[in-house]
Design an enzyme around this catalytic site. Structure first.
Site, PDB file in Angstrom:
ATOM      1  N   LYS A  50       0.723  -1.222   0.023  1.00 49.68           N
ATOM      2  CA  LYS A  50       0.013  -0.014   0.035  1.00 49.68           C
ATOM      3  C   LYS A  50       0.963   1.322   0.264  1.00 49.68           C
ATOM      4  O   LYS A  50       0.495   2.165  -0.795  1.00 49.68           O
ATOM      5  CB  LYS A  50      -0.924   0.155   1.237  1.00 49.68           C
ATOM      6  CG  LYS A  50      -1.913  -1.272   1.173  1.00 49.68           C
ATOM      7  CD  LYS A  50      -2.641  -1.220   2.301  1.00 49.68           C
ATOM      8  CE  LYS A  50      -3.822  -2.233   2.466  1.00 49.68           C
ATOM      9  NZ  LYS A  50      -4.468  -2.577   3.599  1.00 49.68           N
TER      10      LYS A  50
ATOM     11  N   HIS B  93       0.809  -7.743  17.441  1.00 49.76           N
ATOM     12  CA  HIS B  93      -0.137  -8.838  17.287  1.00 49.76           C
ATOM     13  C   HIS B  93      -0.318  -9.096  18.719  1.00 49.76           C
ATOM     14  O   HIS B  93       0.273  -9.001  19.526  1.00 49.76           O
ATOM     15  CB  HIS B  93       0.296  -9.950  16.542  1.00 49.76           C
ATOM     16  CG  HIS B  93       1.800 -10.632  16.882  1.00 49.76           C
ATOM     17  ND1 HIS B  93       1.978 -11.149  18.075  1.00 49.76           N
ATOM     18  CD2 HIS B  93       2.721 -10.507  16.311  1.00 49.76           C
ATOM     19  CE1 HIS B  93       3.171 -11.498  18.041  1.00 49.76           C
ATOM     20  NE2 HIS B  93       3.693 -11.091  17.181  1.00 49.76           N
TER      21      HIS B  93
END
Length: 121
Positions: free
Chosen positions: A61, A103
């Site tokens: 991206k 995470h």
């Protein structure tokens, strides 16, 4: 100078399901040999891989380069454990990639910032 940013979040469960369904075919399409070797040393393999997957998506991206493929982006750790990104196969010339990965049990998130290398006078 910042030339791009990207962020991605990945469900650990979905990555685990993809690995279980397609096994090595999936893993070898997405991750480099070095990334897979490092993942085997982690206690939470799927969280680790989900973080790397999210980081690659964030880099895609941020760079906006449709010619990049999964194995052109390698996510490793430096000696202090910080995530680092290498753009392989001569595709990352004149850019620096800064990434952060986090995470928890169910999700992995990553952020990428692309800066231009300073020009030499």
């Amino acid at each position: 100078m910042i030339i791009g940013t990207g962020v991605d979040i990945t469900e650990v469960r979905r990555l685990k399901q993809a690995v279980q369904k397609w096994q090595d075919s999936f893993l070898n399409r997405i991750f480099t040999d070095t990334e897979l070797k490092n993942a085997k040393t982690r206690g939470s393999r799927y969280q680790h891989l989900a973080g790397r997957f999210a980081a690659k998506e964030a880099v895609f991206k941020a760079l906006g380069d449709r010619n990049l493929n999964w194995k052109d982006v390698e996510i490793l750790n430096d000696k202090e454990g910080r995530p680092i990104c290498k753009i392989l196969n001569g595709k990352g010339k004149k850019v620096n990639v800064h990434i952060s990965i986090s995470h928890v049990k169910d999700y992995a998130v990553a952020n990428a910032i692309i800066t231009q290398e300073p020009r030499c006078s």
